[in-house]
Scaffold this motif. Structure first.
Motif, mmCIF file in Angstrom:
data_model
loop_
_atom_site.group_PDB
_atom_site.id
_atom_site.type_symbol
_atom_site.label_atom_id
_atom_site.label_comp_id
_atom_site.label_asym_id
_atom_site.label_seq_id
_atom_site.Cartn_x
_atom_site.Cartn_y
_atom_site.Cartn_z
ATOM 1 N N ARG A 8 0.833 -1.201 0.000
ATOM 2 C CA ARG A 8 0.000 0.000 0.000
ATOM 3 C C ARG A 8 0.871 1.256 0.000
ATOM 4 O O ARG A 8 1.919 1.296 0.624
ATOM 5 C CB ARG A 8 -0.888 -0.008 1.244
ATOM 6 C CG ARG A 8 -1.957 1.047 1.229
ATOM 7 C CD ARG A 8 -2.934 0.814 2.330
ATOM 8 N NE ARG A 8 -3.885 -0.185 1.881
ATOM 9 C CZ ARG A 8 -5.107 -0.293 2.337
ATOM 10 N NH1 ARG A 8 -5.521 0.488 3.294
ATOM 11 N NH2 ARG A 8 -5.909 -1.200 1.872
ATOM 12 N N CYS A 12 -1.151 6.608 2.253
ATOM 13 C CA CYS A 12 -2.415 6.161 2.828
ATOM 14 C C CYS A 12 -2.463 6.398 4.334
ATOM 15 O O CYS A 12 -3.539 6.425 4.908
ATOM 16 C CB CYS A 12 -2.646 4.674 2.570
ATOM 17 S SG CYS A 12 -2.988 4.321 0.863
ATOM 18 N N CYS A 20 -6.658 4.108 -1.398
ATOM 19 C CA CYS A 20 -5.212 3.944 -1.447
ATOM 20 C C CYS A 20 -4.812 3.164 -2.691
ATOM 21 O O CYS A 20 -5.509 2.257 -3.120
ATOM 22 C CB CYS A 20 -4.729 3.181 -0.217
ATOM 23 S SG CYS A 20 -5.065 4.042 1.318
#
Length: 66
Positions: A8, A12, A20
């Motif tokens: 990720r 985020c 994200c």
């Protein structure tokens, strides 16, 4: 499609938001998706992703933003 280890974006934050960008390696391809739409996957190559990111950093797409 086999399970991938999605990474990720650091933008985020720690809250685990649903907007994200996630990225994974799959053989010689790079997979990208938005966390809120995990079934919609964009497939590209490392070279094309690198060129795209360099373009972002160079401001090539700034005219698309208000």
């Amino acid at each position: 499609m086999p399970r991938n280890d999605w990474q990720r974006s650091s933008f985020c934050g720690q809250g685990g938001g649903n907007n994200c960008i996630e990225i994974a390696r799959h053989g010689d391809r790079v997979l990208m998706r938005e966390s809120s739409k995990p079934d919609e996957i964009v497939v590209t190559t490392p070279a094309k992703l690198d060129a795209f990111l360099k373009g972002i950093k160079a401001g090539e797409f700034d005219h698309f933003v208000d």
